[in-house]
Scaffold this motif. Sequence first.
Motif, mmCIF file in Angstrom:
data_model
loop_
_atom_site.group_PDB
_atom_site.id
_atom_site.type_symbol
_atom_site.label_atom_id
_atom_site.label_comp_id
_atom_site.label_asym_id
_atom_site.label_seq_id
_atom_site.Cartn_x
_atom_site.Cartn_y
_atom_site.Cartn_z
ATOM 1 N N ASN A 86 0.817 -1.212 0.000
ATOM 2 C CA ASN A 86 0.000 0.000 0.000
ATOM 3 C C ASN A 86 0.854 1.266 0.000
ATOM 4 O O ASN A 86 0.364 2.350 0.345
ATOM 5 N N LEU A 87 2.117 1.131 -0.386
ATOM 6 C CA LEU A 87 3.039 2.269 -0.289
ATOM 7 C C LEU A 87 2.569 3.464 -1.107
ATOM 8 O O LEU A 87 2.668 4.617 -0.665
ATOM 9 N N SER A 88 2.049 3.226 -2.315
ATOM 10 C CA SER A 88 1.603 4.330 -3.159
ATOM 11 C C SER A 88 0.488 5.125 -2.477
ATOM 12 O O SER A 88 0.455 6.364 -2.547
ATOM 13 N N SER A 353 10.221 21.648 -18.120
ATOM 14 C CA SER A 353 9.024 21.297 -17.361
ATOM 15 C C SER A 353 9.112 19.867 -16.835
ATOM 16 O O SER A 353 8.818 19.598 -15.667
ATOM 17 N N LYS A 354 9.546 18.949 -17.702
ATOM 18 C CA LYS A 354 9.710 17.561 -17.269
ATOM 19 C C LYS A 354 10.821 17.435 -16.232
ATOM 20 O O LYS A 354 10.732 16.633 -15.302
ATOM 21 N N GLN A 355 11.881 18.225 -16.395
ATOM 22 C CA GLN A 355 12.981 18.183 -15.442
ATOM 23 C C GLN A 355 12.527 18.669 -14.070
ATOM 24 O O GLN A 355 12.943 18.133 -13.043
ATOM 25 N N ARG A 356 11.634 19.689 -14.047
ATOM 26 C CA ARG A 356 11.100 20.167 -12.774
ATOM 27 C C ARG A 356 10.318 19.062 -12.076
ATOM 28 O O ARG A 356 10.464 18.842 -10.866
ATOM 29 N N SER A 357 9.497 18.361 -12.840
ATOM 30 C CA SER A 357 8.727 17.260 -12.274
ATOM 31 C C SER A 357 9.653 16.157 -11.771
ATOM 32 O O SER A 357 9.459 15.601 -10.684
ATOM 33 N N TYR A 358 10.685 15.861 -12.555
ATOM 34 C CA TYR A 358 11.640 14.819 -12.175
ATOM 35 C C TYR A 358 12.350 15.184 -10.878
ATOM 36 O O TYR A 358 12.526 14.337 -9.992
ATOM 37 N N SER A 359 12.745 16.446 -10.747
ATOM 38 C CA SER A 359 13.436 16.891 -9.536
ATOM 39 C C SER A 359 12.545 16.745 -8.315
ATOM 40 O O SER A 359 12.990 16.317 -7.244
ATOM 41 N N THR A 360 11.254 17.104 -8.474
ATOM 42 C CA THR A 360 10.316 16.964 -7.364
ATOM 43 C C THR A 360 10.153 15.506 -6.962
ATOM 44 O O THR A 360 10.189 15.157 -5.771
ATOM 45 N N VAL A 361 9.990 14.641 -7.957
ATOM 46 C CA VAL A 361 9.805 13.211 -7.695
ATOM 47 C C VAL A 361 11.030 12.619 -7.015
ATOM 48 O O VAL A 361 10.923 11.866 -6.036
ATOM 49 N N LYS A 362 12.231 12.953 -7.504
ATOM 50 C CA LYS A 362 13.458 12.412 -6.915
ATOM 51 C C LYS A 362 13.622 12.869 -5.469
ATOM 52 O O LYS A 362 14.055 12.091 -4.613
ATOM 53 N N ALA A 363 13.282 14.127 -5.189
ATOM 54 C CA ALA A 363 13.389 14.627 -3.817
ATOM 55 C C ALA A 363 12.452 13.858 -2.885
ATOM 56 O O ALA A 363 12.825 13.504 -1.753
ATOM 57 N N ILE A 364 11.238 13.585 -3.364
ATOM 58 C CA ILE A 364 10.282 12.823 -2.550
ATOM 59 C C ILE A 364 10.773 11.391 -2.372
ATOM 60 O O ILE A 364 10.670 10.809 -1.280
ATOM 61 N N GLN A 365 11.324 10.800 -3.428
ATOM 62 C CA GLN A 365 11.847 9.435 -3.327
ATOM 63 C C GLN A 365 12.982 9.347 -2.306
ATOM 64 O O GLN A 365 13.062 8.381 -1.533
ATOM 65 N N ASN A 366 13.835 10.350 -2.283
ATOM 66 C CA ASN A 366 14.936 10.351 -1.311
ATOM 67 C C ASN A 366 14.408 10.420 0.112
ATOM 68 O O ASN A 366 14.894 9.702 1.002
ATOM 69 N N LYS A 367 13.421 11.275 0.351
ATOM 70 C CA LYS A 367 12.825 11.379 1.686
ATOM 71 C C LYS A 367 12.085 10.105 2.063
ATOM 72 O O LYS A 367 12.127 9.659 3.221
ATOM 73 N N LEU A 368 11.408 9.507 1.084
ATOM 74 C CA LEU A 368 10.707 8.248 1.336
ATOM 75 C C LEU A 368 11.708 7.155 1.686
ATOM 76 O O LEU A 368 11.478 6.352 2.603
ATOM 77 N N GLY A 369 12.820 7.124 0.973
ATOM 78 C CA GLY A 369 13.861 6.146 1.271
ATOM 79 C C GLY A 369 14.388 6.307 2.685
ATOM 80 O O GLY A 369 14.585 5.319 3.408
ATOM 81 N N ASP A 370 14.613 7.555 3.112
ATOM 82 C CA ASP A 370 15.071 7.802 4.485
ATOM 83 C C ASP A 370 14.046 7.306 5.500
ATOM 84 O O ASP A 370 14.406 6.683 6.513
ATOM 85 N N ALA A 371 12.765 7.582 5.234
ATOM 86 C CA ALA A 371 11.706 7.164 6.154
ATOM 87 C C ALA A 371 11.612 5.645 6.235
ATOM 88 O O ALA A 371 11.381 5.075 7.317
ATOM 89 N N LEU A 372 11.791 4.966 5.103
ATOM 90 C CA LEU A 372 11.735 3.498 5.097
ATOM 91 C C LEU A 372 12.907 2.902 5.862
ATOM 92 O O LEU A 372 12.760 1.875 6.547
ATOM 93 N N ARG A 373 14.085 3.516 5.765
ATOM 94 C CA ARG A 373 15.244 3.023 6.534
ATOM 95 C C ARG A 373 14.980 3.134 8.028
ATOM 96 O O ARG A 373 15.291 2.211 8.796
#
Length: 454
Positions: A86-88, A353-373
């Motif tokens: 249910n991570l998503s 525009s796509k790069q902005r979206s990518y940057s936002t997604v990567k930042a969230i993924q990094n924070k999610l990774g920290d939370a999962l650890r």
Amino acid sequence: MQYENIQKAMGVDIAISKKMSTAIYQWGKMYTNEAPWVKGDIKSLGIPASICTEMARLVTMESKIVISGSARADMIAQYMEPFLCNLSRYVEYACSTGGISFKPYMDGKGIAVDVTKAGYFYPVSFDSAENITGVIFPEFKRVGKKLFTRLEYQQFVDENYRIINKAFVSRQAQVKNDNVINLGQEISLEEIPEWENIEPYVEFRNADRTLFSYFKIPVANNIDPESPLGVSIYARAADQIRDADEQYGAALWEYRSKETAIQATSEFFKHDRQGNAIMPKGKERQYVDMGNNVTDTDGKPFFNVYSPEIRDESFFNGYNKIIQKVEFNSGLAYGTLSDPQVVDKTAEEIKMSKQRSYSTVKAIQNKLGDALRVLVNAIDAWITIENLAPPGNVNLAMSWDDSLVTDKKAEREQDLQDLAAGIMQAYEYRMKWYGEDEKTAREKVATPAEVIEE
């Protein structure tokens, strides 16, 4: 949200300002299509939920999270499996109100993970890195007209970890989804069967971690810059979301107010016995009885077709411009929510525009990774506390999809050209596109003669 009762009951101050609690409340209402401006002719388009759903999809699609290394790691992976399925959904909730907490607990069968959205748990203290070190988790149980509340306070200070549990009963049963009004009288935990085995006070010494995890959306807090709490992914687009709802409502009114209608004197209609005009069945709204003896300027019985021009194109062009601003302020690429056919941008602007979206997604993924650890470490700690498994290595590997900015088809075609030109080796191609290790890939592309020689 009223925190006074909880603060008084636990003897601590909750570290959420009035400004921040109001913002969390509003983001939550927007997510559930209950924004204060949604009333009358203004309907919610569900834009906040759409933003969160799309961002969660981009963050978690094709993600791979593997926990390995020992029997202990296998146990953690087993406990984490229902949570990861249910991570998503949890990422979507975090995007809506700025954060979410993950708290493992013993459920009688093993270890489960309790997930609590922002606004439903109460931070008490933070460290210098803005990590939550003290927090209160409420739990509610209704029995008839009685409301039972359990408050669990976890605090990590100077290698000491305290867990305090208190129970309360209110005969008024006044509780809302976002608002604890009356805790009532304190009672023993043993009075509630589900809580009778919970210790009122537990303390662990030589602690090196919290027994909960906080996943924070990595957007700078411009609501309360002094607060370490996260903000909604659409926090900076709230005004534009309201504009979009209002603009769409105006466009719908344009259609309703300019529906084609036949305006005519009563002489053109059949009448019932009471003298009332009989309208064509199913088309009553299309005809208007102007009354008896109504004539036009020429003295003829009045008959007029009302069919004004609808300005829908200008309305929806304005709406689309607003949605593009929502996309920009939410970190999404143009065309994610707006009409991609009218995105009047150059190739370079679309790429940015796509790069902005990518940057936002990567930042969230990094924070999610920290939370999962942190979550895996907390489960690991509970396994030690409850002596569920012998010591062992626990390795957490996470990989995230990058197709948001990478055209996989074009990249693969280029690799095939490099392979044909001898620039890339066949085993390298297999390693990249089939996920094989070097030994397996070399064996797959080796000729029979090469295998015999080896």
